[in-house]
Scaffold this motif. Structure first.
Motif: not given
Length: 308
Positions: A20-27, A151-167
């Motif tokens: 009953k747990y969804f892997p953090n890496e997939w979120k 719950r506990g989902r995160r995102f990062a923004v990619r512009v070109g080859s640059n990737l932001s920190s996760e939020r």
């Protein structure tokens, strides 16, 4: 997909349901901003965010979604179209225009309010959604992994080859996911019922229209009665309207129109036409504006092809 990886993926999904747990890496989602045609590149609102998700996550979603649909399909309101079998855009448009045309043929007018929900998918209240899953009697073995998925989902923004920190993501259903549209359908499944047979709801995911076919002196009253009820429900479930983008069209064969309908005591003026599910509906239902709009698009494409 080769047999061995498929077997391994099946085992992983079974473990997700068992634990009953969804892997953090997939979120974690990667957001790629795409500029909208003709927009100012310096304005952040000019970009459309494209959500890139884990392929493994999407496969797991599809399998879990089958189990959810088996439970809820007969519990969803019948006038909700979109991401449901045999309930497509075309069918909803035929249903809407059929109401209007039938009223005209019988000598009645139809007033319609087309509502714009602000960032519909992004503002779904997570705890409220889980509560509604419980109300629909979805098994706990599905709800618990769904809770960890939301719950506990995160995102990062990619512009070109640059990737932001996760939020962190505090609310909403996941854009670009298998779950997203289905979860939104569930979230607004308890939308208030119409108060009388003259008022109709036309729902297609987050495109919402309220219609009233009656004598002209009753139409605004019927619309306002339902809009008051709907407004209270929206506040309770943390859903917001873009009041500036809401439109109203009075479909009629004569010139006079009644008072404007109101949402949160704010008048929504009658417009000559509106665009609903990709089709421009004018107040006399002639489709002239829609045909002309498409003609201009075709001409622009031809002109571009000639000069390129």
């Amino acid at each position: 997909m080769p047999i061995k990886p498929l077997i391994r993926l099946t085992q992983i999904i079974n473990e997700i349901l068992k634990l009953k747990y969804f892997p953090n890496e997939w979120k974690v989602a990667t957001i790629v901003p795409i500029i909208k045609p003709g927009k100012n590149a310096q304005d952040p609102s000019s970009y459309r965010p494209i959500n890139l998700l884990s392929a493994l996550s999407k496969i797991a979603e599809a399998i879990i979604l089958i189990r959810i649909e088996d439970t809820i399909d007969d519990q969803l309101i019948p006038y909700r179209f979109g991401f449901r079998k045999n309930l497509s855009t075309v069918q909803q448009l035929l249903r809407n225009t059929g109401f209007i045309r039938e009223g005209m043929d019988e000598g009645w007018d139809t007033g319609a309010v087309f509502l714009d929900i602000a960032k519909a998918f992004d503002r779904v209240w997570t705890d409220g959604l889980l509560y509604k899953l419980i109300v629909l009697r979805i098994p706990g073995s599905i709800i618990r992994p769904m809770a960890t998925y939301l719950r506990g989902r995160r995102f990062a923004v990619r512009v070109g080859s640059n990737l932001s920190s996760e939020r962190a993501i505090a609310a909403g259903v996941v854009q670009g996911s298998k779950f997203g549209p289905k979860m939104f359908n569930i979230y607004i499944n308890d939308i208030p019922s119409r108060s009388n047979c003259q008022t109709r709801l036309c729902l297609f995911v987050d495109d919402t229209a309220i219609m009233s076919t009656s004598a002209s002196n009753n139409i605004t009253k019927d619309l306002n009665s339902y809009l008051d009820l709907l407004g209270k429900w929206m506040i309770s479930w943390k859903i917001k309207f873009n009041t500036d983008k809401c439109q109203a069209v009075y479909f009629l064969r004569r010139r006079n129109t009644p008072e404007y309908p109101k949402l949160y005591r704010r008048a929504i003026p009658w417009s000559d036409s509106t665009k609903y599910l990709g089709v421009i509906l004018d107040k006399r239902l002639t489709y002239k504006n829609h045909f002309e709009n498409n003609r201009q698009k075709v001409s622009a494409i031809k002109a571009f092809s000639i000069h390129s």
